[in-house]
Design a protein around this motif. Structure first.
Motif, mmCIF file in Angstrom:
data_model
loop_
_atom_site.group_PDB
_atom_site.id
_atom_site.type_symbol
_atom_site.label_atom_id
_atom_site.label_comp_id
_atom_site.label_asym_id
_atom_site.label_seq_id
_atom_site.Cartn_x
_atom_site.Cartn_y
_atom_site.Cartn_z
ATOM 1 N N VAL A 144 2.320 0.540 -3.172
ATOM 2 C CA VAL A 144 1.461 0.025 -2.102
ATOM 3 C C VAL A 144 1.922 0.549 -0.745
ATOM 4 N N ALA A 145 3.220 0.633 -0.532
ATOM 5 C CA ALA A 145 3.738 1.152 0.734
ATOM 6 C C ALA A 145 3.321 2.599 0.954
ATOM 7 N N LEU A 146 3.169 3.360 -0.123
ATOM 8 C CA LEU A 146 2.775 4.762 -0.005
ATOM 9 C C LEU A 146 1.288 4.937 0.203
ATOM 10 N N VAL A 147 0.487 4.244 -0.598
ATOM 11 C CA VAL A 147 -0.947 4.566 -0.653
ATOM 12 C C VAL A 147 -1.849 3.437 -0.185
ATOM 13 N N GLY A 148 -1.292 2.259 0.100
ATOM 14 C CA GLY A 148 -2.104 1.115 0.479
ATOM 15 C C GLY A 148 -2.575 0.345 -0.743
ATOM 16 N N PRO A 149 -2.989 -0.906 -0.538
ATOM 17 C CA PRO A 149 -3.349 -1.748 -1.677
ATOM 18 C C PRO A 149 -4.576 -1.262 -2.431
#
Length: 247
Positions: A144-149
């Motif tokens: 999630v930190a990389l690509v968003g939820p």
């Protein structure tokens, strides 16, 4: 050659190669187990300034060897998680150099690296929904930190593969290179990493990864290092800096 992790070091860069070409570099239980101690050794080696993780031939990693999941899914997931966390905790810059399939446990390892460079045409997927597995919470948060939820849910809910262009667009990878250009770009970029201040990199890695209790530590390290004075002097004298701080 048996499935294994190969490694070498040259010019300050350690390269770890996932070697299991018979199964598109799928990770066996033994390979998962061997990664944390290998990383421990490389982390303390003075000659290592950065680390590249890649796969043998035209595939990065097709995930976990499914035979290990059949024997004990929980144990296999635990081994993968420990390997992922060891890679995320590596104290020096890490870069995944990706060709071909980067799926399941392969994506788990790639996401644990600081940076990801991919050759165009590479495919990415996170596939626990195809196997009825629960993806670890820490791995989910990292994704999630990389690509968003939204993209994380797309990948986790569906298990579908996405191509390198979409991976770049969503932040899963940092650069996409033309076919045949990955090795040259990785070599070029790691030369840049090796030339920079290890103090800056080590502090930035901790801060970017969410450490909020180390400001005083790094301020003290900066005061005693001499790197800032050297960096300014080198800039004014139009020469390459000679940074000396080490862990």
């Amino acid at each position: 050659m048996d499935p294994q992790l190969l490694h070498s070091t040259a010019d300050g860069v350690a390269t770890v190669v996932i070697h299991h070409p018979a199964k598109r570099n799928a990770m066996t239980a033994g390979m998962w187990r061997s990664l944390p101690p290998l990383l421990d050794r490389l982390a303390t080696a003075p000659s290592v300034r950065a680390l590249v993780l890649t796969g043998e031939g035209g595939t990065f990693c097709a995930g976990a060897d499914i035979s290990t999941l059949r024997q004990s899914p929980g144990e296999a997931q635990g081994l993968a998680l420990r390997a992922e966390e060891a890679l995320a905790a590596f104290p020096k810059p890490t870069l995944a150099a990706i060709r071909g399939h980067c799926v399941g446990g392969g994506s788990q390892l790639a996401a644990a690296c600081d940076l990801r460079f991919a050759e165009e045409g590479s495919l990415f997927g996170i596939t626990p929904a195809k196997l009825g597995l629960v993806y670890p919470s820490s791995s989910t948060r990292r994704l999630v930190a990389l690509v968003g939820p939204g993209t994380a849910k797309y990948l986790l809910f569906s298990g579908e593969l996405i191509e390198s262009e979409r991976a770049l667009r969503t932040g899963l990878v940092d650069e996409v290179l033309p076919a045949g250009g990955l090795a040259e770009r990785v070599a070029e970029f790691t030369r840049v990493l090796v030339s920079r201040s290890r103090l800056t990199q080590a502090a930035a890695k901790e801060f970017a990864d969410g450490r909020t209790d180390r400001d005083a530590h790094w301020a003290e390290q900066a005061r005693g290092s001499g790197d800032a004075a050297e960096g300014v002097a080198a800039f004014l004298e139009r020469r390459a800096p000679r940074f000396t701080w080490t862990v």
